[in-house]
Design a protein around this motif. Structure first.
Motif, PDB file in Angstrom:
ATOM      1  N   ALA A  60       0.945  -0.747   0.601  1.00 19.53           N
ATOM      2  CA  ALA A  60      -0.090   0.122   0.372  1.00 19.53           C
ATOM      3  C   ALA A  60       0.716   1.240   0.455  1.00 19.53           C
ATOM      4  CB  ALA A  60      -1.247  -0.214   1.194  1.00 19.53           C
ATOM      5  N   ASP A  61       2.006   1.260   0.710  1.00 17.49           N
ATOM      6  CA  ASP A  61       3.082   2.204   0.422  1.00 17.49           C
ATOM      7  C   ASP A  61       3.768   2.607  -0.004  1.00 17.49           C
ATOM      8  OD1 ASP A  61       2.020   3.309   3.473  1.00 17.49           O
ATOM      9  OD2 ASP A  61       3.345   2.018   4.502  1.00 17.49           O
ATOM     10  N   LEU A  62       4.570   1.661  -1.373  1.00 16.05           N
ATOM     11  CA  LEU A  62       4.405   1.720  -2.040  1.00 16.05           C
ATOM     12  C   LEU A  62       3.563   1.855  -3.445  1.00 16.05           C
ATOM     13  CD1 LEU A  62       6.940   0.751  -4.450  1.00 16.05           C
ATOM     14  CD2 LEU A  62       5.937  -1.557  -4.441  1.00 16.05           C
ATOM     15  N   THR A  63       2.306   1.734  -3.109  1.00 12.05           N
ATOM     16  CA  THR A  63       1.900   2.208  -4.223  1.00 12.05           C
ATOM     17  C   THR A  63       1.366   3.833  -3.770  1.00 12.05           C
ATOM     18  OG1 THR A  63      -0.152   0.277  -3.998  1.00 12.05           O
ATOM     19  CG2 THR A  63      -0.608   2.319  -4.761  1.00 12.05           C
ATOM     20  N   HIS A  64       1.182   4.490  -2.782  1.00  9.96           N
ATOM     21  CA  HIS A  64       1.710   5.867  -2.677  1.00  9.96           C
ATOM     22  C   HIS A  64       3.119   6.528  -3.938  1.00  9.96           C
ATOM     23  CE1 HIS A  64      -1.551   5.964   0.178  1.00  9.96           C
ATOM     24  NE2 HIS A  64      -0.853   4.857   0.621  1.00  9.96           N
ATOM     25  N   ILE A  65       4.244   6.003  -3.333  1.00 11.40           N
ATOM     26  CA  ILE A  65       5.029   6.007  -4.366  1.00 11.40           C
ATOM     27  C   ILE A  65       5.226   6.198  -5.413  1.00 11.40           C
ATOM     28  CG2 ILE A  65       7.857   6.005  -4.724  1.00 11.40           C
ATOM     29  CD1 ILE A  65       9.021   5.163  -1.422  1.00 11.40           C
ATOM     30  N   CYS A  66       4.235   5.033  -6.025  1.00 17.41           N
ATOM     31  CA  CYS A  66       3.755   4.832  -7.678  1.00 17.41           C
ATOM     32  C   CYS A  66       3.441   5.404  -7.722  1.00 17.41           C
ATOM     33  CB  CYS A  66       3.657   3.788  -7.598  1.00 17.41           C
ATOM     34  SG  CYS A  66       4.900   1.918  -7.521  1.00 17.41           S
ATOM     35  N   ASN A  67       2.487   6.181  -7.201  1.00 16.62           N
ATOM     36  CA  ASN A  67       1.548   7.226  -7.864  1.00 16.62           C
ATOM     37  C   ASN A  67       1.320   8.729  -7.825  1.00 16.62           C
ATOM     38  OD1 ASN A  67      -0.530   5.064  -8.141  1.00 16.62           O
ATOM     39  ND2 ASN A  67      -1.925   4.921  -5.666  1.00 16.62           N
ATOM     40  N   ALA A  68       2.263   8.481  -6.168  1.00 15.38           N
ATOM     41  CA  ALA A  68       2.649  10.211  -7.109  1.00 15.38           C
ATOM     42  C   ALA A  68       3.729  10.169  -7.682  1.00 15.38           C
ATOM     43  CB  ALA A  68       3.668  10.664  -5.176  1.00 15.38           C
ATOM     44  N   SER A  69       5.063   9.671  -8.021  1.00 14.23           N
ATOM     45  CA  SER A  69       5.965   9.166  -8.514  1.00 14.23           C
ATOM     46  C   SER A  69       5.747   8.739 -10.393  1.00 14.23           C
ATOM     47  CB  SER A  69       6.910   8.464  -8.856  1.00 14.23           C
ATOM     48  OG  SER A  69       7.092   9.019  -6.913  1.00 14.23           O
ATOM     49  N   SER A  70       4.119   8.939 -10.304  1.00 12.70           N
ATOM     50  CA  SER A  70       3.960   8.538 -11.570  1.00 12.70           C
ATOM     51  C   SER A  70       4.852   7.190 -12.446  1.00 12.70           C
ATOM     52  CB  SER A  70       3.672   9.731 -12.596  1.00 12.70           C
ATOM     53  OG  SER A  70       2.398  10.418 -12.025  1.00 12.70           O
TER      54      SER A  70
END
Ligand SMILES: Nc1ncnc2c1ncn2[C@@H]1O[C@H](COP(=O)(O)OP(=O)(O)OP(=O)(O)O)[C@@H](O)[C@H]1O
Ligand SMILES: Cc1ncc(C[n+]2csc(CCOP(=O)(O)O)c2C)c(N)n1
Ligand SMILES: [Mg+2]
Length: 322
Positions: free
Chosen positions: A216-226
């Motif tokens: 879930a926290d990786l998802t935050h990085i991935c979404n924020a970083s595209s």
């Protein structure tokens, strides 16, 4: 003992006295001197009894965790902790409980030279809210949004111990005494990765602390970083006890979705890889390279070089409302 006596007896009596605190506990506001040429990082967390910790958690652990979760957020941005405020709601005054709570709280504050500068004390269901403030060099902080395609992904320490403790707490698993002690230590006394945050701020492109679960926290990085990412499960540092109780697929699902790890997840470009690894090793900080970001726009997981599917179900409040 009433509100003001409580504040005077317990919360105003801290050993840490920072020079940058012009006025601490006791007035309508605290007055703090902002460090020259720095910016302030500020973060707030609430811990609710029964939601963020089992109701029977020792008071000392609750005090520790209240500070740890906020310092973990500062760590993830590469900030140096300075000050903390504490809003506490207590059902009743039990002096021995408050004494132990303060021991846990102040122990971690002393370790990091963080001064409790204010707060609020009220009667109500046991709830603790901490606001921590730290400093970063001007425009030199980590965010979730800085990762580029091809960056390497790392995690500090290991994951899944706290989630295993919660399986025992909710009666879904029965652990040995030894494993129980080890994983409740992870749940109750997380160590914020403040030093790791200070080190990686010079090398990482993005970072987050793992509160909701690695995926879930990786998802935050991935979404924020595209970016997308692939995680190599073979390289995931799992808490050692998990494999004693769960088959591999369930072990990964629990460890990667359980949360409460308070480790750092961060991205490092190929050109910074060696320097980042050397700096972390020199500081004796355990870390693992768990995969790489990519252009896929998705998060995938592999084992033995083959794709395996793991649902991403990080911790979300109100999830049961749907
Ligand atoms: N009620 C609110 N009002 C304003 N901003 C909020 C509120 N709740 C959350 N936020 C902001 O939303 C963002 C995400 O919050 P969240 O609590 O998920 O942070 P997190 O770092 O992922 O969690 P954790 O505190 O567990 O590490 C943060 O920038 C936070 O400050
Ligand atoms: C009794 C009990 N049940 C469940 C959990 C698990 N849990 C609760 S909140 C949270 C995410 C971080 O919270 P937030 O997003 O509010 O910062 C997690 C993993 C727990 N710690 N204690
Ligand atoms: Mg966070």
């Amino acid at each position: 003992m009433k509100e003001f006596d409580l504040i005077k007896t317990y919360f105003a009596k801290q050993l840490v006295k920072r020079k940058d605190v012009a006025l601490g506990v006791g007035d309508d506001c605290a007055i703090l001197s902002a460090p020259e040429n720095k910016q302030i990082a500020i973060t707030t967390d609430t811990l609710v009894a029964g939601t963020h910790f089992p109701e029977d958690t020792p008071a000392r652990a609750i005090g520790h965790k209240a500070v740890a979760v906020s310092l973990s957020d500062l760590a993830s941005m590469g900030a140096e902790p300075l000050w903390i405020s504490l809003a506490i709601s207590l059902p009743r005054v039990e002096q021995s409980w408050i004494e132990e709570f303060c021991e846990g709280l102040f122990e971690l504050c002393e370790y990091y030279n963080v001064q409790l500068v204010g707060g609020d004390t009220t009667q109500g269901p046991l709830t603790i809210t901490t606001t921590a403030q730290g400093s970063v060099n001007k425009d030199k902080f980590l965010t979730r949004s800085g990762a580029s395609r091809g960056d390497w992904l790392y995690v500090t320490g290991n994951v899944g111990g706290a989630a295993l403790a919660l399986e025992q707490h909710y009666g879904r698993l029965t652990l040995s005494q030894e494993d129980k002690e080890a994983v409740f230590e992870r749940l109750n006394h997380p160590s914020p990765r403040v030093l790791a945050g200070q080190i990686i701020k010079d090398y990482a492109s993005a970072a987050i602390d793992i509160s909701d679960g690695v995926l879930a926290d990786l998802t935050h990085i991935c979404n924020a970083s595209s970016v997308g990412a692939n995680i190599v499960l073979d390289d995931m540092p799992m808490h050692a006890a998990i494999s004693h109780y769960l088959p591999q697929d369930k072990a990964y699902s629990l460890a990667l979705n359980g949360g409460d790890d308070y480790e750092l997840l961060f991205a490092v470009s190929e050109s910074n890889k060696v320097a980042a690894e050397t700096a972390l090793s020199n500081a004796n900080i355990p870390f693992s390279c768990i995969g790489q970001t990519n252009a896929s726009g998705k998060i995938t997981t592999t084992m033995n070089n083959k794709p395996v599917a793991i649902d991403i179900q990080g911790y979300q409040h109100f999830a049961s409302n749907e």
